[in-house]
Design a protein around this motif. Structure first.
Motif, PDB file in Angstrom:
ATOM      1  N   ASN A 145       0.819  -1.205   0.000  1.00 42.41           N
ATOM      2  CA  ASN A 145       0.000   0.000   0.000  1.00 42.41           C
ATOM      3  C   ASN A 145       0.862   1.268   0.000  1.00 42.41           C
ATOM      4  OD1 ASN A 145      -2.759   0.928   0.006  1.00 42.41           O
ATOM      5  ND2 ASN A 145      -2.441   1.656   2.097  1.00 42.41           N
ATOM      6  N   MET A 151      -6.541  -5.332  -1.055  1.00 40.30           N
ATOM      7  CA  MET A 151      -7.562  -4.394  -0.594  1.00 40.30           C
ATOM      8  C   MET A 151      -8.476  -5.035   0.442  1.00 40.30           C
ATOM      9  SD  MET A 151      -8.547  -2.428  -4.129  1.00 40.30           S
ATOM     10  CE  MET A 151     -10.031  -1.776  -3.384  1.00 40.30           C
ATOM     11  N   ASP A 168      -8.898  -3.419   4.029  1.00 37.22           N
ATOM     12  CA  ASP A 168     -10.234  -3.010   4.474  1.00 37.22           C
ATOM     13  C   ASP A 168     -10.622  -3.697   5.776  1.00 37.22           C
ATOM     14  OD1 ASP A 168     -10.687  -1.214   2.424  1.00 37.22           O
ATOM     15  OD2 ASP A 168     -11.701  -2.670   1.130  1.00 37.22           O
ATOM     16  N   VAL A 179      -6.753   2.457   1.965  1.00 36.63           N
ATOM     17  CA  VAL A 179      -6.294   1.851   0.717  1.00 36.63           C
ATOM     18  C   VAL A 179      -5.863   2.942  -0.257  1.00 36.63           C
ATOM     19  CG1 VAL A 179      -6.977   0.454  -1.283  1.00 36.63           C
ATOM     20  CG2 VAL A 179      -7.770  -0.167   1.008  1.00 36.63           C
TER      21      VAL A 179
END
Length: 244
Positions: free
Chosen positions: A174, A217, A221, A234
């Protein structure tokens, strides 16, 4: 001063940290063979599922009762891991084992960490795992036994979101995606910097490849839903990759 005192780390059992000798009970638990299952299935597609399938097939072939049982491959599942007599050993998607157990209505759940990019599992590869709070003592024991039988050195950890390797890799990917988003570097440049600059075995975008933007993701999340705040936000770059 530490060297002169004989505090040499793992080789002496003490250094910056202490390294206690494993108890015989824990050692015996990790090495015990799992019971012969009535029903065993490997779920999911991809490299990890393939390696679990090969390891499970090899283990079953080594058992005297193997003619009575076989490993079923369930490729259409939305999760990766092993199902044994209704219990599940699931590759972490970011949720804790206890959260997953609640969602499935099944207390016999454990989650395991991500594996590296190697095509084969070296013997006694360390692998972190966590068991749901409501799981039975029997499933606790079986998880360690199954992971050992599949060629890993299992390490029980606290039931935390993303465990250790998966959470760390997701965050590295990320951050690298944000660097690309901001024009700091290219994906290839980020990979080269991490491998040549800090001696990582792979770069963040090389790890992203087999995992996929959707998987990373999902991990981020789940972490964000648990902890809240900006830490696990994200990257927009990742969201675009999933869209394309």
């Amino acid at each position: 001063r530490m060297v002169l005192a004989g505090q040499l780390g793992k080789k002496s059992g003490q250094g910056f940290y202490t390294y206690p000798t494993p108890t015989p009970q824990a050692d015996a638990l990790a090495r015990s063979a799992p019971p012969e299952p009535a029903d065993i299935a490997v779920h999911g597609t991809g490299d990890v599922a393939d390696r679990l399938d090969a390891a499970a097939q090899a283990h079953l072939a080594s058992r005297a009762e193997s003619a009575m049982h076989r490993v079923t491959r369930v490729r259409e599942s939305d999760w990766t891991g092993l199902a044994v007599n209704g219990a599940r050993l699931v590759q972490s998607d970011g949720r804790t084992a206890t959260e997953l157990a609640g969602a499935l209505g099944n207390a016999e759940i454990a989650v395991f960490d991500r594996l590296g990019l190697q095509t084969a599992i070296p013997p006694s590869t360390p692998l972190a795992y966590a068991v749901a709070d409501g799981a039975s003592a029997n499933w606790h024991a079986q998880v360690a036994a199954w992971l050992t039988a599949l060629g890993f050195a299992p390490h029980a950890v606290a039931d935390t979101p993303g465990l250790i390797v998966a959470r760390t890799l997701a965050m590295l990917i990320n951050e690298a995606a944000d660097a690309v988003q901001q024009g700091v570097c290219t994906p290839e440049g980020a990979d080269a910097a991490m491998k040549l600059g800090v001696n990582y075995p792979a770069g963040p975008f090389e790890w992203l490849g087999p995992w996929g933007a959707s998987g990373v993701m999902q991990m981020l999340d789940a972490l964000d839903a648990h902890y809240r705040g900006e830490r696990y936000r994200v990257s927009p770059w990742l969201r675009r990759q999933r869209a394309t």
